[in-house]
Motif scaffolding. Structure first.
Motif, PDB file in Angstrom:
ATOM      1  N   ARG A  15     -11.111 -11.415  -6.734  1.00  0.00           N
ATOM      2  CA  ARG A  15     -10.542 -10.761  -5.567  1.00  0.00           C
ATOM      3  C   ARG A  15      -9.379  -9.848  -5.954  1.00  0.00           C
ATOM      4  O   ARG A  15      -9.256  -8.718  -5.457  1.00  0.00           O
ATOM      5  N   LEU A  16      -8.530 -10.312  -6.872  1.00  0.00           N
ATOM      6  CA  LEU A  16      -7.389  -9.505  -7.297  1.00  0.00           C
ATOM      7  C   LEU A  16      -7.820  -8.319  -8.142  1.00  0.00           C
ATOM      8  O   LEU A  16      -7.215  -7.239  -8.061  1.00  0.00           O
ATOM      9  N   GLU A  17      -8.845  -8.479  -8.950  1.00  0.00           N
ATOM     10  CA  GLU A  17      -9.345  -7.351  -9.743  1.00  0.00           C
ATOM     11  C   GLU A  17      -9.907  -6.268  -8.842  1.00  0.00           C
ATOM     12  O   GLU A  17      -9.716  -5.065  -9.106  1.00  0.00           O
ATOM     13  N   GLU A  18     -10.590  -6.658  -7.772  1.00  0.00           N
ATOM     14  CA  GLU A  18     -11.074  -5.681  -6.802  1.00  0.00           C
ATOM     15  C   GLU A  18      -9.912  -4.946  -6.142  1.00  0.00           C
ATOM     16  O   GLU A  18      -9.945  -3.723  -5.959  1.00  0.00           O
ATOM     17  N   ARG A  19      -8.877  -5.710  -5.781  1.00  0.00           N
ATOM     18  CA  ARG A  19      -7.699  -5.112  -5.153  1.00  0.00           C
ATOM     19  C   ARG A  19      -7.014  -4.138  -6.102  1.00  0.00           C
ATOM     20  O   ARG A  19      -6.585  -3.054  -5.701  1.00  0.00           O
ATOM     21  N   LEU A  20      -6.913  -4.549  -7.366  1.00  0.00           N
ATOM     22  CA  LEU A  20      -6.254  -3.712  -8.357  1.00  0.00           C
ATOM     23  C   LEU A  20      -7.011  -2.398  -8.560  1.00  0.00           C
ATOM     24  O   LEU A  20      -6.393  -1.320  -8.673  1.00  0.00           O
ATOM     25  N   GLU A  21      -8.314  -2.468  -8.590  1.00  0.00           N
ATOM     26  CA  GLU A  21      -9.121  -1.261  -8.738  1.00  0.00           C
ATOM     27  C   GLU A  21      -8.901  -0.302  -7.574  1.00  0.00           C
ATOM     28  O   GLU A  21      -8.763   0.919  -7.759  1.00  0.00           O
ATOM     29  N   LYS A  22      -8.832  -0.837  -6.357  1.00  0.00           N
ATOM     30  CA  LYS A  22      -8.596   0.009  -5.187  1.00  0.00           C
ATOM     31  C   LYS A  22      -7.197   0.614  -5.210  1.00  0.00           C
ATOM     32  O   LYS A  22      -7.004   1.778  -4.828  1.00  0.00           O
ATOM     33  N   MET A  23      -6.223  -0.172  -5.648  1.00  0.00           N
ATOM     34  CA  MET A  23      -4.850   0.340  -5.726  1.00  0.00           C
ATOM     35  C   MET A  23      -4.748   1.482  -6.726  1.00  0.00           C
ATOM     36  O   MET A  23      -4.074   2.489  -6.472  1.00  0.00           O
ATOM     37  N   ARG A  24      -5.408   1.329  -7.859  1.00  0.00           N
ATOM     38  CA  ARG A  24      -5.370   2.390  -8.871  1.00  0.00           C
ATOM     39  C   ARG A  24      -6.059   3.653  -8.366  1.00  0.00           C
ATOM     40  O   ARG A  24      -5.563   4.773  -8.584  1.00  0.00           O
ATOM     41  N   ALA A  25      -7.192   3.473  -7.688  1.00  0.00           N
ATOM     42  CA  ALA A  25      -7.894   4.634  -7.157  1.00  0.00           C
ATOM     43  C   ALA A  25      -7.067   5.339  -6.092  1.00  0.00           C
ATOM     44  O   ALA A  25      -7.002   6.574  -6.044  1.00  0.00           O
ATOM     45  N   SER A  26      -6.420   4.563  -5.243  1.00  0.00           N
ATOM     46  CA  SER A  26      -5.582   5.142  -4.193  1.00  0.00           C
ATOM     47  C   SER A  26      -4.399   5.896  -4.793  1.00  0.00           C
ATOM     48  O   SER A  26      -4.053   6.991  -4.345  1.00  0.00           O
ATOM     49  N   LEU A  27      -3.792   5.320  -5.813  1.00  0.00           N
ATOM     50  CA  LEU A  27      -2.656   5.967  -6.446  1.00  0.00           C
ATOM     51  C   LEU A  27      -3.071   7.275  -7.111  1.00  0.00           C
ATOM     52  O   LEU A  27      -2.341   8.273  -7.041  1.00  0.00           O
ATOM     53  N   ALA A  28      -4.232   7.294  -7.731  1.00  0.00           N
ATOM     54  CA  ALA A  28      -4.713   8.512  -8.382  1.00  0.00           C
ATOM     55  C   ALA A  28      -4.954   9.628  -7.364  1.00  0.00           C
ATOM     56  O   ALA A  28      -4.707  10.801  -7.646  1.00  0.00           O
TER      57      ALA A  28
END
Length: 227
Positions: free
Chosen positions: A135-148
């Protein structure tokens, strides 16, 4: 039943599995050992206790300690009620301990579940930890994409806040990786044993030893998950 009330019932059953308690003692344990419940009140706890009694999972008994015994005749106050887990309550708690679905590793529930890992079988611990990590890895991926996508439109302070959030999630993922590696190797955390309780801290910090999103949940030393 809300998720919040459900995890409170789970924690109450888990603590009472150790020993019967007065309501005040139970509230204190929830506050000190399970930091996720620091903000809740008697107005939240006692309806929960009444519900558990009505379901047959707890019974109420008059207090029998030396302090309680003379309370009623000498002061006119009612003796404290002691709450005791029934056989049905123990069975229900063990069923809850065996659950490994999303309710076991979401932000609102994972800390309390982790606090009772000492009473949880290794295979269930593994599934909960892996579910939380996923669940946290999914969240982290979304956060990185949003930041980019939004980096150029954000001011420095907003960027720093987002980086801080990402770093917090990354720290918890690393901590989970360490726990999962230990579980796979057949190692318990120091002092942990099956049938333990949630009395001692499970990690470090002022949260009663419980990991929260945004905290660095890795222990400085391999403390107990549960005594």
């Amino acid at each position: 039943m809300s998720r919040r009330s459900g995890i409170l019932e789970f924690a109450v059953l888990g603590l009472l599995r150790e020993s019967p308690m007065h309501g005040y003692e139970l509230r204190k344990r929830l506050n000190t050992s399970l930091g996720v419940f620091r903000a809740f009140s008697y107005g939240t706890l006692y309806p929960c206790l009444k519900t558990l009694v009505a379901n047959g999972w707890l019974i109420e008994e008059p207090g029998t300690t030396a302090e309680d015994a003379p309370a009623a005749p000498l002061t006119g106050r009612r003796a404290k009620i002691v709450y005791r887990l029934t056989a049905e309550g123990k069975e229900h708690f063990e069923q809850l301990l065996s659950q490994t679905g999303p309710d076991a590793y979401e932000d609102e529930t994972f800390a309390a579940r982790f606090a009772f890992f000492g009473q949880t079988s290794r295979d269930v611990r593994m599934r909960v930890l892996e579910g939380r990590r996923s669940r946290l890895e999914e969240r982290l991926e979304k956060m990185r994409a949003s930041l980019a996508r939004t980096r150029e439109r954000l001011d420095d302070y907003t960027l720093e806040l987002q980086r801080h959030g990402m770093e917090s999630v990354e720290r918890e993922v690393r901590w989970l990786n360490e726990l999962i590696e230990s579980e796979r190797a057949g190692r318990d955390l120091k002092g942990s044993a099956t049938g333990g309780s949630a009395q001692q801290d499970t990690t470090s910090g002022a949260t009663g030893g419980l990991p929260r999103p945004g905290d660095d949940p890795r222990p400085d030393t391999p403390d107990d998950t549960a005594t």
